[in-house]
Design a protein around this motif. Structure first.
Motif, PDB file in Angstrom:
ATOM      1  N   HIS A   1      -7.846  -6.024  -3.276  1.00  0.00           N
ATOM      2  CA  HIS A   1      -9.247  -5.941  -3.709  1.00  0.00           C
ATOM      3  C   HIS A   1     -10.079  -5.187  -2.683  1.00  0.00           C
ATOM      4  O   HIS A   1     -10.878  -4.313  -3.022  1.00  0.00           O
ATOM      5  CB  HIS A   1      -9.822  -7.339  -3.917  1.00  0.00           C
TER       6      HIS A   1
ATOM      7  N   THR B 281       0.821  -1.215   0.000  1.00  0.00           N
ATOM      8  CA  THR B 281       0.000   0.000   0.000  1.00  0.00           C
ATOM      9  C   THR B 281       0.853   1.263   0.000  1.00  0.00           C
ATOM     10  O   THR B 281       0.343   2.352  -0.261  1.00  0.00           O
ATOM     11  CB  THR B 281      -0.915   0.009   1.234  1.00  0.00           C
TER      12      THR B 281
ATOM     13  N   GLU C  89      -9.241  -1.474  -2.787  1.00  0.00           N
ATOM     14  CA  GLU C  89      -9.839  -0.808  -3.949  1.00  0.00           C
ATOM     15  C   GLU C  89     -11.339  -0.607  -3.732  1.00  0.00           C
ATOM     16  O   GLU C  89     -11.898   0.444  -4.059  1.00  0.00           O
ATOM     17  CB  GLU C  89      -9.584  -1.645  -5.204  1.00  0.00           C
ATOM     18  N   ARG C  90     -11.993  -1.636  -3.166  1.00  0.00           N
ATOM     19  CA  ARG C  90     -13.442  -1.558  -2.920  1.00  0.00           C
ATOM     20  C   ARG C  90     -13.765  -0.454  -1.912  1.00  0.00           C
ATOM     21  O   ARG C  90     -14.743   0.278  -2.060  1.00  0.00           O
ATOM     22  CB  ARG C  90     -13.933  -2.917  -2.419  1.00  0.00           C
TER      23      ARG C  90
ATOM     24  N   GLN D 168     -13.588   2.886  -3.659  1.00  0.00           N
ATOM     25  CA  GLN D 168     -14.785   3.128  -4.457  1.00  0.00           C
ATOM     26  C   GLN D 168     -15.963   3.544  -3.574  1.00  0.00           C
ATOM     27  O   GLN D 168     -16.721   4.457  -3.915  1.00  0.00           O
ATOM     28  CB  GLN D 168     -15.153   1.872  -5.241  1.00  0.00           C
TER      29      GLN D 168
END
Length: 391
Positions: free
Chosen positions: A251, A95, A254-255, A258
């Motif tokens: 994942h 990250t 990223e979610r 969003q």
């Protein structure tokens, strides 16, 4: 491997061997169980378990927050801060642009980093709480709302208006449950907009087929309450949410990004309060008659003591009986508000697995049932209720 630099035992922290042993056991258990989901955290947790200079920092946290993930998140938050100079530890965090896997140099890098940022880390564990606000849990939440409508015999002709209240809401991201897309191999559902995240998970045992199809519910009112709600426009506050996501779970990270971006354009009303249930009581009394109030909580009860959990259950149950509130709870099995835990299809321990339960008002009074087990972050889901098999 070089000998790690000396780091004195902090004099303002408990040095009672009993306290340190307890912290050490928690890190060791985390490394052996939950930490296996992230290769970096598994090794960091073992390093901390073996060194009182590290695990002892966690003793500075409030008793309900003395969990390994809090100190790991505090370190991750520091790593993510652009104002913190790059260090050897940064190289292990994807990250932060790192590509290095855990190796024999990691313990030294960890000790040096903690030594350099000890005061900041202590402040963080004393004042912060883990606020994962995991939208992956919406994969079960949306089905739980469908099951609630079936039990109340509502929404078959037209969606039932629902007022959704998130107790321990963090940034309130789960209040957007009806906006997200769902890809779970059982009931595919597109998001309302390409910008909204899609929640992916796998059902081990699927919900009954009768719960598929158009939603029998429609969220028309939302409210979230938290001791420290996260303002989605606050970069520092949202960095803490990102720090609570494990560094190798790209994942999930990223979610979350969003979901935060979606919330910035469609924010929910969030309230800071020491008595969230009083906020709930007042709010339920202000709702228009046709709207069904539903309270949700996800991984909140672990941070309450036994007396606080009893009080919460008593007060929520009273609202179910007297005001028609429905209650969807998603908590570690040992904190679930049901007398008997259902059998899951996997081997995961109930201490680290989410049990979803549903409580509602029926003619005979308050009713409750377990619905499903799930991974804490929604990677897998496991329906356990048999009552819906003939829907």
């Amino acid at each position: 491997m070089q000998t790690p630099m000396p780091m004195p035992m902090p004099t303002d922290l408990p040095v009672d061997p009993t306290v340190l042993n307890r912290m050490s056991r928690r890190f060791r258990q985390f490394a052996d169980q939950d930490g296996q989901d992230d290769p970096l955290y598994a090794v960091l947790a073992r390093c901390m378990a073996d060194d009182p200079r590290l695990c002892g920092l966690l003793a500075a946290a409030p008793s309900g927050q003395q969990l390994p993930v809090l100190l790991l998140a505090a370190i991750h938050d520091c790593v993510l801060d652009a104002e913190v100079p790059a260090s050897a530890l940064h190289a292990y965090y994807p990250t932060a642009g790192g590509t290095r896997l855990p190796d024999e140099s990691l313990p030294e890098a960890l000790l040096a980093f903690v030594h350099a940022h000890r005061d900041r880390l202590l402040h963080t564990v004393r004042t912060r709480s883990t606020q994962t606000n995991e939208v992956g849990r919406c994969g079960v939440l949306r089905v739980a709302l469908q099951a609630l409508m079936q039990r109340l015999d509502l929404g078959a002709q037209a969606p039932q208006p629902v007022a959704l209240f998130d107790f321990g809401c963090s940034a309130g991201l789960n209040l957007s449950v009806q906006d997200y897309g769902y890809d779970d191999g059982w009931d595919l559902r597109p998001a309302v907009d390409p910008a909204a995240p899609t929640i992916r998970g796998t059902w081990r045992r699927s919900p009954p087929a009768g719960l598929r199809g158009p939603d029998r519910w429609r969220v028309t009112e939302t409210l979230g309450v938290d001791l420290s709600p996260v303002e989605v426009s606050d970069e520092r506050a949202t960095r803490w949410l990102r720090a609570c996501v494990w560094p190798h779970d790209a994942h999930r990270g990223e979610r979350l990004g969003q979901a935060l971006e979606w919330a910035r354009h469609r924010p929910h009303r969030l309230i800071s309060s020491q008595d969230g249930l009083q906020v709930l009581t007042d709010w339920v009394g202000s709702l228009p008659g046709p709207v069904l109030p539903v309270m949700i909580n996800t991984w909140v009860l672990a941070y309450l003591d036994e007396e606080q959990r009893r009080s919460l259950t008593h007060r929520v149950t009273a609202l179910i009986r007297e005001r028609g509130l429905a209650w969807i709870s998603a908590e570690a099995g040992k904190f679930a508000p049901v007398p008997v835990l259902p059998q899951g299809s996997g081997q995961e321990p109930p201490e680290t697995t989410t049990l979803w339960t549903l409580h509602w008002r029926a003619r005979q009074g308050e009713c409750g049932t377990p619905l499903a087990w799930s991974h804490a972050h929604g990677k897998w889901m496991d329906w356990v209720t048999e009552e819906d098999d003939d829907i």
